[in-house]
Design an enzyme around this catalytic site. Structure first.
Site, PDB file in Angstrom:
ATOM      1  N   ARG A 276      -3.968 -24.100  -0.319  1.00  0.00           N
ATOM      2  CA  ARG A 276      -3.679 -24.331  -1.733  1.00  0.00           C
ATOM      3  C   ARG A 276      -4.014 -25.781  -2.064  1.00  0.00           C
ATOM      4  NH1 ARG A 276       2.290 -24.707  -2.964  1.00  0.00           N
ATOM      5  NH2 ARG A 276       1.734 -26.890  -3.244  1.00  0.00           N
ATOM      6  N   HIS A 280       1.644 -25.786  -6.585  1.00  0.00           N
ATOM      7  CA  HIS A 280       2.079 -24.388  -6.661  1.00  0.00           C
ATOM      8  C   HIS A 280       1.834 -23.859  -8.076  1.00  0.00           C
ATOM      9  CE1 HIS A 280       4.561 -20.823  -6.670  1.00  0.00           C
ATOM     10  NE2 HIS A 280       5.318 -21.331  -7.615  1.00  0.00           N
ATOM     11  N   TYR A 289       5.990 -33.616  -1.014  1.00  0.00           N
ATOM     12  CA  TYR A 289       6.285 -32.929   0.248  1.00  0.00           C
ATOM     13  C   TYR A 289       5.095 -32.747   1.184  1.00  0.00           C
ATOM     14  CZ  TYR A 289       4.724 -29.021  -2.714  1.00  0.00           C
ATOM     15  OH  TYR A 289       4.024 -28.210  -3.566  1.00  0.00           O
TER      16      TYR A 289
END
Lengths: 381, 330
Positions: A276, A280, A289
């Protein structure tokens, strides 16, 4: 202490940077055509150019939608950046009679199924929950609850079995279902139950897991300690890990899995190993993160760049071709920008529509009550 | 204590501080959920807690709500006090079975030997322009389940105290947080002030003409309505119910006996919602005081609509005032 054998997580490493030894690949990140004993096949120049076009246009849909969200035209957008090959490979492997159960990120598959991207924008703009007719495209509505659609796909496949549309040998009749989900969803009970049902009934379904390494902030290690494709064996059907950034390999593997299903040989789990590249969704901030090093490393595996290199190096496409695709992408981008802004807001009273097939008197009264209330305002809506 | 302890905080901050305090006070308190660790939750309610309390106490879970609640049951049986975060209201249903069939019944089944001191935090309600499943109000489904307690905070100070009280409760608590309010309004927290008990409702504005009952996100709506009504010479009392199961009806009955009129507003669907129970109890206890029927201003009985028309679904100032008019003109 009894010997339970090697620690599989140590042997395979769920997130091995190169996908590990079992990764099926037909086109390397450098654009070199490699061969695979089981899944190799020939691709025509036309097919290759088609893949390129699909991926460029899909990426453009994603880029435009992301920009539209930034400009306040969409409430949110789920980006697919980096997953174009996985989706186009899977989408183009389908036959018209096959059926797709997507997540909310399957914009490339939607493209392959002929769903106008404006329908996708409408959902993320908040004008509806899904405005295409699934039957027109054999492409279900986006499912937002994680993994729920894996069971729907299995049930649909059981219906295909009962309709006698499996294993007849009729190219145009035998059908399969593909269930899309991600690495995060692999933890859900629904997905695991779908595996059980599909195995139990030998249902003609392909479980297509795009392992993009991240479930919002949680890395794949939180969901699985072995490569996801290996889980299939425990449920009683085969699993394959394919380079999800390689459109050729993804196409070949998915096509083989779909054919297996259509022939009546049952389910397959395809793990498309990808990354990815974006957030998100547009509300997410991945800098909190994960390290940019990872992203940089995966940039070198870009799904579109490798096809372009291959086409160019082998003289399968010229500058005019690439310019024409660019122009087509620009046109698409323009159409989406204008089309999105022109999407009409739903009428307030429309929210009462379609709650039931047979509307209740109670609900009718609520609608009428709200209509009467709205009329008390000047310039009633 | 001096006023130097007063802080101006949002609801998100109040909850975060309350969770931190509970973790400091009791080493058995654990936090579990999706993205609650490094990310601090999608709403940042657990921001910084994993950094300070470690991965054993702030646990990023696999993406599986039934798994989260089911394992929290086991942790509670082992003596921990799990605080579970469900990322959005509409994602609680995979855990519904564990909540209603296990969490709710364990104390009863075990004849009190196995308490379930668990908190299930659920950001709830709409108005944030989200896609499907991100704006729902499932409280009635849990309030209808014996064995669960259900509370809803409405403001930063309550957020700070109520989360600590819920964690301290030996019963399982469904803890509803109005997500639209997380970062909206600030309030002064003086943590030297003793809080109200958890399972208590509270009069938040005095009035004499009618009683507005609200909880969670609609408390703000009710307060605005009362302010607007005051400019027209109407005096509305506003009660923040705060606890939905058990209901704390004492202040409600006192109020309705004075005003003779009650209007309840919640975002959840009107049919069999909390308002229905409140209306039933008010007519049972205040029948001879009532000047008009108890009215409900709630979400319609439709699935939560697309966000571009969600403000038509949600109770707002005008709909509440319209109900006040109908009550007063009855």
């Amino acid at each position: 202490m009894p010997d339970f054998g090697p620690d599989l997580a140590e042997v395979f490493g769920p997130a091995a940077a190169d996908g590990g030894p079992d990764l099926v690949q037909l086109l390397t990140p450098e654009g070199e055509r490699v061969h695979h004993p089981e899944f190799d096949r020939d691709f025509s120049a036309e097919e290759l150019r088609g893949f390129y076009r699909d991926m460029v246009l899909t990426r453009r849909i994603d880029t435009e939608a992301t920009a539209l969200q930034r400009h306040g035209e969409l409430g949110i957008w789920a980006q697919l950046l980096g997953q174009e090959a996985a989706q186009i490979g899977a989408g183009r492997a389908l036959r018209p009679q096959d059926y797709v159960f997507p997540t909310y990120r399957e914009h490339g598959v939607a493209w392959c199924r002929g769903v106008d991207p404006l329908h996708l924008l409408g959902l993320f703009r908040g004008v509806d929950h899904g405005s295409w007719d699934p039957k027109d495209h054999n492409f279900g509505l986006y499912t937002i609850v994680i993994g729920a659609q894996a069971l729907h796909a299995t049930g649909y496949a059981m219906g295909i079995q009962r309709d006698g549309a499996v294993g007849t040998g009729d190219h145009d009749r035998d059908a399969a279902v593909i269930a899309h989900f991600g690495d995060g969803a692999s933890s859900q009970g629904d997905v695991n139950e779908a595996f059980i049902f599909a195995a139990s009934y030998n249902a003609p379904v392909v479980f297509f897991c795009q392992n993009n390494q991240w479930a919002i902030s949680e890395p794949i290690e939180r969901q699985s300690r072995i490569p996801l494709f290996q889980r299939a064996l425990g449920f009683g059907f085969p699993g394959v890990r394919v380079d999800g950034n390689d459109v050729l390999a993804t196409y070949a593997v998915t096509q083989a899995a779909l054919q297996r299903a259509r022939e009546g040989s049952g389910p397959t789990l395809v793990e498309a190993y990808t990354y990815r590249m974006g957030a998100h969704t547009t509300t997410d901030d991945p800098t909190r993160y994960r390290l940019s090093d990872d992203v940089e490393r995966w940039k070198l595996k870009d799904p579109i760049a490798r096809v372009k290199v291959y086409l160019t190096r082998n003289g399968l496409a010229d500058d005019d071709f690439f310019a024409s695709i660019q122009a087509e992408a620009d046109d698409l981008g323009h159409r989406l920008r204008e089309g999105c802004k022109a999407l009409p807001d739903p009428k307030p009273l429309s929210m009462f529509n379609h709650v039931y097939a047979e509307e209740t008197d109670e609900l009718r009264q609520q609608r009428e009550g709200y209509a009467a209330y709205l009329e008390t305002f000047e310039g009633a809506r | 204590m001096s006023s130097t302890r007063t802080q101006r905080i949002t609801l998100a901050k109040g909850l975060n501080m309350g969770l931190r305090k509970a973790m400091e006070d009791d080493p058995k308190v654990l936090i579990m959920g999706e993205d609650v660790g490094k990310l601090g939750g999608v709403f940042r309610i657990t921001d910084g807690l994993q950094k300070d309390f470690g991965e054993d106490r702030v646990i990023d879970s696999p993406l599986a709500e039934s798994g989260i609640v089911g394992t929290a049951v086991g942790l509670a049986l082992r003596g921990y006090r799990p605080v579970v975060e469900i990322q959005f209201d509409g994602f609680v249903y995979p855990a519904y079975d564990q909540i209603v069939a296990q969490v709710a019944k364990m104390h009863y089944r075990s004849q009190g030997r196995s308490p379930m001191p668990m908190v299930i935090r659920i950001p709830f309600g709409g108005g944030i322009g989200a896609v499907e499943h991100h704006s729902e109000s499932p409280e009635a489904q849990f309030a209808h389940t014996p064995g669960l307690k259900v509370v809803a905070c409405s403001n930063p100070v309550d957020g700070y105290w109520m989360i600590q009280q819920a964690i301290a409760s030996d019963d399982p608590v469904i803890f509803l947080e109005p997500k639209r309010q997380y970062h909206a309004d600030k309030a002064d927290l003086d943590d030297s002030m003793a809080p109200d008990p958890l399972f208590s409702s509270r009069v938040v504005r005095r009035g004499s003409d009618a009683t507005l009952l609200a909880y969670g996100p609609t408390v703000k709506t009710a307060m605005k309505a009362a302010e607007a009504a005051a400019t027209e010479g109407r005096s509305l009392e506003v009660i923040d119910l705060r606890t939905l199961s058990p209901l704390d009806m004492g202040p409600v009955f006192d109020s309705v006996r004075r005003t003779g009129r009650a209007i309840i507003t919640h975002e959840a669907h009107v049919n069999l919602g909390v308002g229905a129970e409140v209306a039933a109890r008010v007519q049972e206890e205040c029948f001879y005081s009532l000047e008009s029927p108890v009215l409900r201003v709630c979400g319609f009985d439709i699935p939560y609509p697309a966000s571009r028309i969600e403000e038509d679904f949600l109770p707002d100032l005008d709909r509440v005032l319209d109900a006040v008019d109908r009550s007063l003109e009855f």
